[in-house]
Design a protein around this motif. Structure first.
Motif, PDB file in Angstrom:
ATOM      1  N   THR A  57      -4.145  63.498   9.528  1.00 54.66           N
ATOM      2  CA  THR A  57      -4.577  64.780  10.098  1.00 54.66           C
ATOM      3  C   THR A  57      -5.979  64.748  10.678  1.00 54.66           C
ATOM      4  N   GLY A  58      -6.801  63.841  10.219  1.00 52.48           N
ATOM      5  CA  GLY A  58      -8.181  63.803  10.703  1.00 52.48           C
ATOM      6  C   GLY A  58      -8.878  65.125  10.437  1.00 52.48           C
ATOM      7  N   SER A  59      -9.573  65.630  11.444  1.00 56.03           N
ATOM      8  CA  SER A  59     -10.291  66.897  11.273  1.00 56.03           C
ATOM      9  C   SER A  59      -9.475  68.094  11.766  1.00 56.03           C
ATOM     10  N   LYS A  61      -6.889  69.911  10.681  1.00 57.42           N
ATOM     11  CA  LYS A  61      -6.033  70.313   9.559  1.00 57.42           C
ATOM     12  C   LYS A  61      -5.120  71.492   9.881  1.00 57.42           C
ATOM     13  N   ASP A  62      -5.568  72.408  10.742  1.00 59.89           N
ATOM     14  CA  ASP A  62      -4.808  73.634  11.024  1.00 59.89           C
ATOM     15  C   ASP A  62      -3.491  73.392  11.761  1.00 59.89           C
ATOM     16  N   GLN A  63      -3.381  72.269  12.432  1.00 60.09           N
ATOM     17  CA  GLN A  63      -2.171  71.986  13.200  1.00 60.09           C
ATOM     18  C   GLN A  63      -1.089  71.279  12.390  1.00 60.09           C
ATOM     19  N   TRP A  64      -1.357  71.056  11.110  1.00 61.83           N
ATOM     20  CA  TRP A  64      -0.461  70.265  10.274  1.00 61.83           C
ATOM     21  C   TRP A  64       0.123  71.080   9.128  1.00 61.83           C
ATOM     22  N   LEU A  65       1.283  70.643   8.683  1.00 61.21           N
ATOM     23  CA  LEU A  65       1.962  71.248   7.547  1.00 61.21           C
ATOM     24  C   LEU A  65       2.645  70.134   6.751  1.00 61.21           C
ATOM     25  N   VAL A  66       2.402  70.098   5.447  1.00 57.10           N
ATOM     26  CA  VAL A  66       3.075  69.135   4.573  1.00 57.10           C
ATOM     27  C   VAL A  66       4.326  69.809   4.023  1.00 57.10           C
ATOM     28  N   VAL A  67       5.468  69.159   4.226  1.00 59.73           N
ATOM     29  CA  VAL A  67       6.778  69.693   3.842  1.00 59.73           C
ATOM     30  C   VAL A  67       7.450  68.679   2.918  1.00 59.73           C
ATOM     31  N   PHE A  68       8.135  69.182   1.918  1.00 60.84           N
ATOM     32  CA  PHE A  68       8.782  68.324   0.925  1.00 60.84           C
ATOM     33  C   PHE A  68      10.297  68.374   1.090  1.00 60.84           C
ATOM     34  N   ILE A  69      10.929  67.201   1.061  1.00 62.10           N
ATOM     35  CA  ILE A  69      12.387  67.131   1.082  1.00 62.10           C
ATOM     36  C   ILE A  69      12.874  67.513  -0.305  1.00 62.10           C
ATOM     37  N   PRO A  70      13.762  68.500  -0.399  1.00 60.05           N
ATOM     38  CA  PRO A  70      14.185  68.988  -1.714  1.00 60.05           C
ATOM     39  C   PRO A  70      14.911  67.941  -2.543  1.00 60.05           C
ATOM     40  N   SER A  71      14.804  68.139  -3.825  1.00 62.50           N
ATOM     41  CA  SER A  71      15.555  67.376  -4.797  1.00 62.50           C
ATOM     42  C   SER A  71      16.973  67.955  -4.851  1.00 62.50           C
ATOM     43  N   SER A  72      17.760  67.545  -5.829  1.00 61.83           N
ATOM     44  CA  SER A  72      19.149  68.007  -5.902  1.00 61.83           C
ATOM     45  C   SER A  72      19.279  69.480  -6.302  1.00 61.83           C
ATOM     46  N   GLY A  93      -7.007  70.307   2.446  1.00 61.34           N
ATOM     47  CA  GLY A  93      -7.182  71.432   3.356  1.00 61.34           C
ATOM     48  C   GLY A  93      -6.001  71.628   4.290  1.00 61.34           C
ATOM     49  N   VAL A  94      -4.920  70.898   4.052  1.00 60.72           N
ATOM     50  CA  VAL A  94      -3.715  71.019   4.867  1.00 60.72           C
ATOM     51  C   VAL A  94      -2.721  71.899   4.121  1.00 60.72           C
ATOM     52  N   GLU A  95      -2.154  72.859   4.833  1.00 58.95           N
ATOM     53  CA  GLU A  95      -1.156  73.746   4.231  1.00 58.95           C
ATOM     54  C   GLU A  95       0.051  72.938   3.767  1.00 58.95           C
ATOM     55  N   THR A  96       0.604  73.296   2.610  1.00 58.75           N
ATOM     56  CA  THR A  96       1.828  72.666   2.110  1.00 58.75           C
ATOM     57  C   THR A  96       2.896  73.736   1.941  1.00 58.75           C
ATOM     58  N   SER A  97       4.160  73.327   2.036  1.00 58.69           N
ATOM     59  CA  SER A  97       5.247  74.284   1.860  1.00 58.69           C
ATOM     60  C   SER A  97       6.441  73.631   1.191  1.00 58.69           C
ATOM     61  N   MET A  98       6.928  74.302   0.163  1.00 57.82           N
ATOM     62  CA  MET A  98       8.164  73.881  -0.481  1.00 57.82           C
ATOM     63  C   MET A  98       9.330  74.765  -0.039  1.00 57.82           C
ATOM     64  N   SER A  99       9.078  75.661   0.903  1.00 56.33           N
ATOM     65  CA  SER A  99      10.137  76.578   1.333  1.00 56.33           C
ATOM     66  C   SER A  99      10.603  76.334   2.768  1.00 56.33           C
ATOM     67  N   VAL A 100      10.059  75.337   3.438  1.00 51.18           N
ATOM     68  CA  VAL A 100      10.519  75.031   4.797  1.00 51.18           C
ATOM     69  C   VAL A 100      11.908  74.409   4.754  1.00 51.18           C
ATOM     70  N   ILE A 101      12.125  73.502   3.809  1.00 50.99           N
ATOM     71  CA  ILE A 101      13.448  72.905   3.606  1.00 50.99           C
ATOM     72  C   ILE A 101      13.867  73.267   2.185  1.00 50.99           C
ATOM     73  N   THR A 102      14.995  73.940   2.061  1.00 51.53           N
ATOM     74  CA  THR A 102      15.488  74.345   0.745  1.00 51.53           C
ATOM     75  C   THR A 102      16.969  74.005   0.616  1.00 51.53           C
ATOM     76  N   ASN A 103      17.421  73.927  -0.615  1.00 49.34           N
ATOM     77  CA  ASN A 103      18.848  73.737  -0.885  1.00 49.34           C
ATOM     78  C   ASN A 103      19.560  75.082  -0.787  1.00 49.34           C
ATOM     79  N   ARG A 104      20.650  75.132  -0.050  1.00 45.03           N
ATOM     80  CA  ARG A 104      21.501  76.324  -0.077  1.00 45.03           C
ATOM     81  C   ARG A 104      22.273  76.377  -1.383  1.00 45.03           C
ATOM     82  N   ILE A 105      22.605  75.194  -1.902  1.00 46.64           N
ATOM     83  CA  ILE A 105      23.312  75.084  -3.184  1.00 46.64           C
ATOM     84  C   ILE A 105      22.723  73.911  -3.957  1.00 46.64           C
ATOM     85  N   ASP A 106      22.733  74.017  -5.272  1.00 52.01           N
ATOM     86  CA  ASP A 106      22.341  72.878  -6.089  1.00 52.01           C
ATOM     87  C   ASP A 106      23.482  71.880  -6.065  1.00 52.01           C
TER      88      ASP A 106
END
Length: 151
Positions: A57-59, A61-72, A93-106
């Motif tokens: 990201t360098g300096s 930071k505002d243009q970036w988003l950290v997204v996590f691939i969901p578990s099962s 200083g980079v925004e993170t999100s656990m709600s960008v990719i979510t499981n519809r079903i476990d």
């Protein structure tokens, strides 16, 4: 509109699946990955992630988003990434999100199930949340790369 770009990836540790014999260093990395998957990210993993995110990201930071691939399951995803997401945001200083990719079903974990399901087929994607952002996609283990590539 989808723009096809060249995607880059980095791995922090060299995970060697259990089906292969491992030396002491590989066993230590394997155990560190297992602890991570169980929601206990070591300071080593946290530091490597912070370093890589800052490098990417360098300096800007505002243009970036950290997204996590969901578990099962949502429970496993929260356990694995909840504390880590907050840590990474505070340290980089980079925004993170656990709600960008979510499981519809476990679903059953891939290694515990004979049912070979493409996990991405059970994901929901919040495209509005990523509009105009550069994405850093985090997954716990990349074996074949299929889920990562499809996300």
């Amino acid at each position: 509109m989808f723009v096809n770009k060249k995607y880059e990836y980095s791995s922090l540790l060299e995970y060697l699946p259990v089906r292969y014999p491992a030396n002491s260093v590989q066993m230590a990395d394997r155990n560190e990955v297992y602890r991570f998957k169980d929601g206990h990210a070591s300071m080593r993993i946290k530091s490597l992630l912070v370093e890589k995110i800052n490098e990417i990201t360098g300096s800007d930071k505002d243009q970036w988003l950290v997204v996590f691939i969901p578990s099962s399951s949502q429970e496993r995803t929260t356990k694995r990434y909840g504390v880590l997401a907050k840590f990474l945001c505070l340290q980089t200083g980079v925004e993170t999100s656990m709600s960008v990719i979510t499981n519809r079903i476990d679903r059953s974990s891939k290694h515990l199930s004979d049912n070979v399901v493409n996990p991405v087929s059970t994901f929901s994607f919040d495209l509005q949340a990523v509009a105009g952002k550069n994405i850093i996609l985090v997954d716990d283990v990349i074996t074949t790369g299929t889920t990562f590539r499809l996300c």
